[in-house]
Design a protein around this motif. Structure first.
Motif, short mmCIF file in Angstrom:
data_model
loop_
_atom_site.label_atom_id
_atom_site.label_comp_id
_atom_site.label_asym_id
_atom_site.label_seq_id
_atom_site.Cartn_x
_atom_site.Cartn_y
_atom_site.Cartn_z
N LYS A 25 0.82 -1.21 0.00
CA LYS A 25 0.00 0.00 0.00
C LYS A 25 0.86 1.27 0.00
CE LYS A 25 -3.77 -2.24 2.47
NZ LYS A 25 -4.50 -2.33 3.75
N ASN A 26 2.16 1.12 -0.25
CA ASN A 26 3.11 2.23 -0.34
C ASN A 26 3.20 3.04 0.95
OD1 ASN A 26 3.68 1.51 -2.97
ND2 ASN A 26 2.16 2.92 -3.82
N ARG A 27 3.14 2.38 2.07
CA ARG A 27 3.24 3.06 3.36
C ARG A 27 4.63 2.95 3.97
NH1 ARG A 27 -2.61 1.01 5.53
NH2 ARG A 27 -3.82 2.37 4.19
N VAL A 28 5.53 2.29 3.27
CA VAL A 28 6.90 2.12 3.75
C VAL A 28 7.85 2.63 2.68
CG1 VAL A 28 8.62 0.46 4.52
CG2 VAL A 28 6.23 0.10 5.11
N THR A 29 8.80 3.50 3.10
CA THR A 29 9.81 4.01 2.16
C THR A 29 11.19 3.91 2.81
OG1 THR A 29 9.59 6.27 2.97
CG2 THR A 29 8.21 5.65 1.11
N ILE A 30 12.19 3.75 1.95
CA ILE A 30 13.57 3.78 2.40
C ILE A 30 14.26 4.89 1.63
CG2 ILE A 30 15.77 2.56 2.50
CD1 ILE A 30 14.28 -0.03 2.86
N GLY A 32 13.27 7.84 1.12
CA GLY A 32 12.32 8.64 0.36
C GLY A 32 11.73 7.95 -0.85
N SER A 33 12.14 6.72 -1.16
CA SER A 33 11.57 6.02 -2.31
C SER A 33 10.76 4.82 -1.83
CB SER A 33 12.67 5.58 -3.27
OG SER A 33 13.55 4.69 -2.63
N VAL A 34 9.65 4.59 -2.50
CA VAL A 34 8.76 3.49 -2.17
C VAL A 34 9.48 2.18 -2.48
CG1 VAL A 34 6.52 2.44 -2.69
CG2 VAL A 34 6.74 4.90 -2.67
N VAL A 35 9.28 1.17 -1.64
CA VAL A 35 9.98 -0.10 -1.79
C VAL A 35 8.99 -1.24 -2.01
CG1 VAL A 35 11.94 0.63 -0.41
CG2 VAL A 35 10.02 -0.47 0.70
N LYS A 36 9.53 -2.37 -2.43
CA LYS A 36 8.77 -3.62 -2.52
C LYS A 36 9.16 -4.49 -1.34
CE LYS A 36 8.30 -3.76 -7.53
NZ LYS A 36 8.53 -4.56 -8.73
N ASP A 45 20.29 2.32 7.01
CA ASP A 45 19.11 2.76 6.26
C ASP A 45 18.13 3.47 7.18
OD1 ASP A 45 19.97 1.75 3.86
OD2 ASP A 45 18.76 -0.09 3.96
N VAL A 46 17.46 4.51 6.63
CA VAL A 46 16.41 5.21 7.36
C VAL A 46 15.08 4.81 6.71
CG1 VAL A 46 15.44 7.44 7.97
CG2 VAL A 46 17.91 7.12 7.96
N ILE A 47 14.24 4.19 7.51
CA ILE A 47 12.95 3.68 7.02
C ILE A 47 11.85 4.59 7.56
CG2 ILE A 47 11.39 1.71 6.99
CD1 ILE A 47 13.82 -0.05 7.65
N GLN A 48 10.99 5.05 6.63
CA GLN A 48 9.85 5.86 7.02
C GLN A 48 8.59 5.01 6.85
OE1 GLN A 48 9.62 9.66 5.13
NE2 GLN A 48 7.72 10.21 6.16
N ILE A 49 7.78 4.93 7.91
CA ILE A 49 6.60 4.07 7.93
C ILE A 49 5.39 4.91 8.30
CG2 ILE A 49 5.59 2.00 8.92
CD1 ILE A 49 8.59 1.37 9.78
N ARG A 50 4.33 4.79 7.52
CA ARG A 50 3.06 5.48 7.81
C ARG A 50 2.14 4.47 8.49
NH1 ARG A 50 0.87 10.48 8.06
NH2 ARG A 50 -1.26 10.54 7.37
N LYS A 51 1.84 4.72 9.77
CA LYS A 51 1.00 3.80 10.54
C LYS A 51 0.14 4.63 11.48
CE LYS A 51 1.33 -0.19 13.61
NZ LYS A 51 2.23 -1.06 14.35
#
Length: 145
Positions: A25-30, A32-36, A45-51
């Protein structure tokens, strides 16, 4: 280690399936870029998570070998979430408790009976003389004339 397995192993998500779904659902980025889900996580690595409508940021310190206990999580990640996001989360939690306290709500049948007993509702259920109940009757008004 794969990003979905990493988020599961550091206890950010309860199951690996939920972790994978959130990544889809594209809520996790590393960076600044969306990951699989198959993206490999590396130290630093800096991981940004929308929760829960909050943007969490975590920095990877070490790669765990598997799922770990909650006390060991700070050895593997560092929480670098913005203070504004944490304040927003606290504000949301407080506002949810505002509307209704625990145990409150619609009274049960027993509660209703207790309320009626307390309020002194002394009306006899067999009482049918509605004219006396609601006030003087019209026939008494006519007799006074």
């Amino acid at each position: 280690m794969r990003i979905d397995k990493f988020l599961w192993s550091i206890r950010f998500y309860k199951t690996r399936t939920v972790s994978t779904d959130e990544i889809k659902k594209n809520r996790v980025t590393i960076g600044g870029s969306v990951v699989k889900s198959s993206k490999e996580v590396k130290e630093g690595d800096v991981i940004q998570i929308r929760k829960n409508q909050i943007d969490y940021k975590i920095k990877v310190l070490q790669i765990p070998t598997g799922r770990m206990g909650a006390k060991l999580v700070p050895l593997h990640i560092k929480d670098i979430t913005d203070k504004e996001q944490i304040e927003l989360l606290k504000l949301r939690r407080e506002s949810q408790n505002y509307y209704r306290g625990k145990g409150e709500g619609r009274p049960t049948k027993k509660d209703r009976r207790d309320i009626d007993d307390y309020s002194g509702n002394d009306i006899d259920p067999d009482f049918t003389d509605w004219d006396d109940f609601f006030g003087e009757s019209d026939s008494e008004d006519k007799n006074e004339d």
